[in-house]
Design a protein around this motif. Structure first.
Motif, short mmCIF file in Angstrom:
data_model
loop_
_atom_site.label_atom_id
_atom_site.label_comp_id
_atom_site.label_asym_id
_atom_site.label_seq_id
_atom_site.Cartn_x
_atom_site.Cartn_y
_atom_site.Cartn_z
N THR A 225 0.94 -1.42 -0.13
CA THR A 225 0.03 -0.11 -0.04
C THR A 225 1.00 1.11 0.05
O THR A 225 1.98 1.26 0.56
N PRO B 26 -0.66 0.63 -9.97
CA PRO B 26 -1.27 -1.00 -9.80
C PRO B 26 -0.90 -1.73 -11.19
O PRO B 26 -0.36 -2.89 -10.69
N ARG C 29 -0.23 -7.00 -5.26
CA ARG C 29 -1.21 -6.12 -5.61
C ARG C 29 -1.00 -4.88 -4.95
O ARG C 29 -0.37 -4.49 -4.12
N THR D 271 -8.95 0.71 -5.70
CA THR D 271 -7.50 0.52 -4.84
C THR D 271 -7.35 1.66 -3.90
O THR D 271 -6.21 1.43 -2.99
N ARG E 92 -11.48 -3.35 0.66
CA ARG E 92 -11.07 -3.10 -0.66
C ARG E 92 -9.71 -3.92 -0.75
O ARG E 92 -8.92 -4.03 -2.15
N PHE E 93 -8.96 -4.12 0.54
CA PHE E 93 -7.81 -4.63 0.37
C PHE E 93 -7.58 -6.07 -0.31
O PHE E 93 -8.29 -6.97 0.42
N HIS F 34 -2.09 -0.88 -3.48
CA HIS F 34 -3.14 -0.09 -3.29
C HIS F 34 -2.84 1.25 -2.80
O HIS F 34 -1.45 1.31 -2.59
N LEU G 142 -7.59 2.95 -0.54
CA LEU G 142 -8.03 2.54 0.87
C LEU G 142 -8.39 3.30 1.81
O LEU G 142 -9.15 3.27 2.81
N THR H 175 -3.22 5.67 -8.55
CA THR H 175 -4.49 4.98 -8.54
C THR H 175 -4.62 4.17 -10.30
O THR H 175 -5.52 3.21 -10.31
#
Ligand SMILES: [Zn+2]
Length: 266
Positions: free
Chosen positions: A29, A57, A66, A99, A262-263, A68, A101, A53
């Motif tokens: 993240t 990603p 992944r 993505t 959302r994670f 975020h 958070l 955003t």
């Protein structure tokens, strides 16, 4: 497997993504932060939010990681409240992105009145949209005072649950007050400044592993995107169980971040 819950990948190369993936990283993240220079207009932040955003990603996904993000104007650039509020007004349009958070990394840099005003505006936005919050705390002599000011500012927003706020860059003298007030706490592992992997493991040994996580905060300066796996090695070398290694580097970040709904991990 590990999660690096605070790393500034826009400043790192694809080689770093590859090395992190090889070391077991499955998700990162990335909080919005200072870019190494002050942006000249709010439009500079609009483009940065698009990079966080949209582009980043995709770059991470090439390595099975992944990505975020968290959005804000960082305290280092929040000295001009008019400019900062214009940047904050750009954030809501990005909140529909899957993505994103929450709001971060907000906080204080020099503990100034203007920084406090902008911290409060961010907290109001997080409360309004029921978002997670990731907090940056100041360095060195400003850290303890800044951490207290930030916790008081959060308490003024009754809608913000401390269990949904992570206070990062904690050190030996700030970990206790942060945990005692119900917040989560993060340790930023740096090669020499800030907390080293060795100091982080000392802190686990003194304070346990509840509501604590570790991260590399890797950026454009002298930092190490492999700091989390290095702390895992330090824990194993000192005889900590695999369960506790996994707890601080995977289970705890997963638990905190999953509150966003959302994670995801790869
Ligand atoms: Zn950071």
């Amino acid at each position: 497997m590990y999660i690096d819950p605070h790393v500034h990948m826009v400043s790192r190369t694809t080689d770093d993504y590859q090395r992190m993936a090889l070391a077991g990283c499955v998700a990162v993240t990335e909080p919005a932060f200072w870019a190494g220079y002050d942006r000249s207009s709010p439009a500079g932040f609009f483009d940065y939010f698009r990079q966080l955003t949209d582009f980043e990603p995709k770059r991470a996904a090439q390595y099975g990681i992944r990505h975020h993000t968290w959005l804000c104007i960082n305290p280092k650039e929040a000295e001009d409240p008019v400019f900062a509020k214009e940047v904050i007004s750009l954030i809501p349009q990005f909140l529909k992105c899957e993505t994103v958070l929450g709001i971060g990394e907000i906080g204080l840099n020099k503990n100034s009145r203007n920084e406090l005003e902008i911290l409060d505006a961010h907290l109001a936005l997080a409360a309004e949209h029921d978002l997670l919050v990731l907090v940056h705390t100041p360095h060195l002599e400003d850290k303890l005072k800044g951490t207290r000011l930030i916790m008081d500012a959060i308490k003024n927003h009754s809608k913000l649950d401390p269990g949904r706020v992570l206070i990062d860059h904690i050190e030996e003298h700030t970990v206790r007050p942060v945990l005692e007030r119900g917040f989560w706490a993060g340790m930023t592992l740096y090669p020499d400044t800030k907390c080293t992997p060795q100091r982080a493991v000392d802190i686990f040994e003194m304070h346990g592993t509840e509501r604590l996580w570790i991260n590399s905060a890797g950026d454009w300066g002298n930092s190490d995107p492999l700091a989390v796996p290095k702390a895992q090695i330090e824990m194993k070398a000192r005889g900590h169980t695999l369960d506790s290694v996994r707890k601080v580097s995977f289970d705890n970040p997963l638990k905190f971040l999953s509150q966003s709904g959302r994670f995801r991990i790869a």
